[in-house]
Design a protein around this motif. Sequence first.
Motif, mmCIF file in Angstrom:
data_model
loop_
_atom_site.group_PDB
_atom_site.id
_atom_site.type_symbol
_atom_site.label_atom_id
_atom_site.label_comp_id
_atom_site.label_asym_id
_atom_site.label_seq_id
_atom_site.Cartn_x
_atom_site.Cartn_y
_atom_site.Cartn_z
ATOM 1 N N ILE A 2 0.847 -1.188 0.000
ATOM 2 C CA ILE A 2 0.000 0.000 0.000
ATOM 3 C C ILE A 2 0.890 1.247 0.000
ATOM 4 O O ILE A 2 1.749 1.419 0.869
ATOM 5 C CB ILE A 2 -0.897 0.026 1.256
ATOM 6 C CG1 ILE A 2 -1.880 -1.148 1.250
ATOM 7 C CG2 ILE A 2 -1.627 1.351 1.382
ATOM 8 C CD1 ILE A 2 -3.053 -0.988 0.358
ATOM 9 N N ASP A 3 0.697 2.118 -1.001
ATOM 10 C CA ASP A 3 1.386 3.407 -1.002
ATOM 11 C C ASP A 3 0.387 4.488 -0.600
ATOM 12 O O ASP A 3 -0.808 4.204 -0.408
ATOM 13 C CB ASP A 3 2.026 3.686 -2.359
ATOM 14 C CG ASP A 3 1.010 3.830 -3.481
ATOM 15 O OD1 ASP A 3 -0.206 3.854 -3.212
ATOM 16 O OD2 ASP A 3 1.436 3.933 -4.652
ATOM 17 N N PRO A 4 0.825 5.727 -0.415
ATOM 18 C CA PRO A 4 -0.116 6.769 0.034
ATOM 19 C C PRO A 4 -1.316 6.937 -0.883
ATOM 20 O O PRO A 4 -2.438 7.175 -0.402
ATOM 21 C CB PRO A 4 0.755 8.030 0.062
ATOM 22 C CG PRO A 4 2.134 7.528 0.356
ATOM 23 C CD PRO A 4 2.230 6.226 -0.401
ATOM 24 N N VAL A 15 8.118 5.909 11.470
ATOM 25 C CA VAL A 15 7.088 4.890 11.677
ATOM 26 C C VAL A 15 5.894 5.462 12.440
ATOM 27 O O VAL A 15 4.747 5.078 12.195
ATOM 28 C CB VAL A 15 7.684 3.677 12.425
ATOM 29 C CG1 VAL A 15 6.597 2.673 12.796
ATOM 30 C CG2 VAL A 15 8.752 2.997 11.575
ATOM 31 N N SER A 16 6.151 6.388 13.328
ATOM 32 C CA SER A 16 5.060 6.977 14.110
ATOM 33 C C SER A 16 4.053 7.728 13.250
ATOM 34 O O SER A 16 2.927 7.989 13.690
ATOM 35 C CB SER A 16 5.626 7.931 15.167
ATOM 36 O OG SER A 16 6.356 8.988 14.550
ATOM 37 N N MET A 17 4.446 8.071 11.997
ATOM 38 C CA MET A 17 3.557 8.795 11.096
ATOM 39 C C MET A 17 2.870 7.887 10.087
ATOM 40 O O MET A 17 2.091 8.346 9.261
ATOM 41 C CB MET A 17 4.352 9.881 10.358
ATOM 42 C CG MET A 17 4.952 10.953 11.269
ATOM 43 S SD MET A 17 3.679 11.908 12.093
ATOM 44 C CE MET A 17 3.016 12.821 10.682
ATOM 45 N N MET A 45 7.674 -3.518 14.279
ATOM 46 C CA MET A 45 6.989 -4.436 15.182
ATOM 47 C C MET A 45 6.719 -3.787 16.530
ATOM 48 O O MET A 45 5.660 -4.002 17.144
ATOM 49 C CB MET A 45 7.797 -5.726 15.341
ATOM 50 C CG MET A 45 7.883 -6.537 14.056
ATOM 51 S SD MET A 45 8.862 -8.052 14.172
ATOM 52 C CE MET A 45 7.711 -9.136 15.020
ATOM 53 N N ASP A 46 7.639 -2.965 16.997
ATOM 54 C CA ASP A 46 7.404 -2.258 18.262
ATOM 55 C C ASP A 46 6.272 -1.246 18.137
ATOM 56 O O ASP A 46 5.659 -0.860 19.131
ATOM 57 C CB ASP A 46 8.679 -1.562 18.730
ATOM 58 C CG ASP A 46 9.708 -2.544 19.275
ATOM 59 O OD1 ASP A 46 9.326 -3.691 19.575
ATOM 60 O OD2 ASP A 46 10.896 -2.174 19.388
ATOM 61 N N ALA A 47 5.987 -0.816 16.913
ATOM 62 C CA ALA A 47 4.862 0.088 16.682
ATOM 63 C C ALA A 47 3.559 -0.678 16.418
ATOM 64 O O ALA A 47 2.520 -0.057 16.159
ATOM 65 C CB ALA A 47 5.165 1.011 15.499
ATOM 66 N N GLY A 48 3.618 -2.016 16.456
ATOM 67 C CA GLY A 48 2.413 -2.821 16.326
ATOM 68 C C GLY A 48 2.094 -3.310 14.930
ATOM 69 O O GLY A 48 1.013 -3.870 14.709
#
Length: 541
Positions: A229-231, A264-266, A329-332
Amino acid sequence: MRFARWILNQADVVSLDPQVSDANAVAIGDGKVLAVGSSEDLRVWIGPETEVLDLGGATILPGFHDAHGHVLGYALSFAQVNLVGSGSEQDAVERVVRFAATLPATVPIVGRGWDQNLWPERSFPTHHLLSSCFPHRPVALKRVDGHAVWVNDWVLSRVGISRGTPDPVGGQLVRGVDGKPSGVLIDTAMSIVEHLFPQMDDAEVLPWVAAGLKRLADYGLTAVSDMGIDPLSYRILRLLDERGELPLRVVGYLDAQRFLDMPVSMYPPVTKHQSGDVRFTIAGVKFYQDGALGSRGAALCTCYDDDPDTKGLLFYDLDTFTQKLANVMDAGYQPAVHAIGDHAVHVVLNSLERVLMKPGRAGLRPRIEHAQIVLPQDLRRFAALGVVASIQPRHAVSDRAWAGARIGKKRLENAYLARSFVDAGVSIALGTDFPIEPPDPWLAWLAATERTDLDGQAPVRGGSERLTKMDALIGATAGAAFAAGLPGLGSISPGKWADLTILNLNPLKQHGLAADPWKILGTMVGGIFVKNPCGTSTSSA
């Protein structure tokens, strides 16, 4: 008492639920399966608004779920020049010429589907013939697997690719004997020319995606795992879902290469199928660790048999890739990793071995996509680490003309595995890799259970890797749902979502190539008919 919205009656129900046997009816309400059993048992679910459909002996299966496809690529393949099946470089160029005549003269030309392994020369094309036909117009033609692009001299000159241009990390500029780039760019090298071919905007893409999804649903699919999936596709799929216009479920895996500049947070957040109405979700992140066998980009432990100067392209070293996996993975996010060559698979397993040492990560169910060549010592590591093998049996058929020469007889013994994964206790999920292969579950079924195509010819790896009919059905339903982390799908069980595929026959009872292709009579997603089987509706069972 709660009543059913639908009773599907007089059917052969293949539930894949070990608690259910000899069922011929299914009760459905509020988007879920309420009960499975005999027509007589399910009479208690009939209320004043219940519709009972007599299916006349048709077979009800858990909905087909293609575990690996590319929705945007499939949709846009109908908007580009189709080079699938082209018999030579000349044939391919002639197709481009005919297609170009239908477009305004200033529009860049894009296409996909050529495979040099099926041409008489079995060598990569060069820009020369393409450039002679299109000296002043950008042309970019992707190989069938999407891991190489063939461009004309106009493109090479515009981006400044010359003899002195170095190969990028994870990519290659194919060169002629004189050292000059020949016009084929492999893997990460493709990004050098992408800006010359601007994507269509959302409004232009949306109808193509909507039409592509309808085609997928017409094949009897009720879900697809969209690998990359891209934006743009994220926006389109989310909009279609909000409008209630998705005819099947789409489980999205974000393309890590398309989100490189974003922390990754975004990333778009992980979501789940919380109701029968929500059909687009994000499950994880898709990484590429190597290229493809067809373009010799798959990373091998030793050199290719038909090119002793290359082992392919490994995108990340062990430490770098381990950190990337840990971050997502730490971001789920569930990791899904493209790894085709035995070296790439080995490195990915080594990275996962490190990453999974931290508590809490194992539940994200990592998956390796393709896993086309696996070292014998790595086979059981899949099961030991809880790694899903997401495989596409059709590739063993499509690659038969050239794979043996490419990787050699000895390496072929560890390639295109299916039965071996099952015997080793590895969870498998079956897909088609559309648009590289047709998204037709019937053709995938033939490849999985008979290891052949409609022509009956043997695949590159033969009968020892056949799946049983039951294993193939599980891989295309429950196995795909398991791989996508969807416990509410994959079997016809009380409490699970009513995602169903209805066929004119029971594929478990078919025998060999003489069997007729099945017909898709109906599909249901979340208790809503996408295609109604048009049985007789009555007020009682």
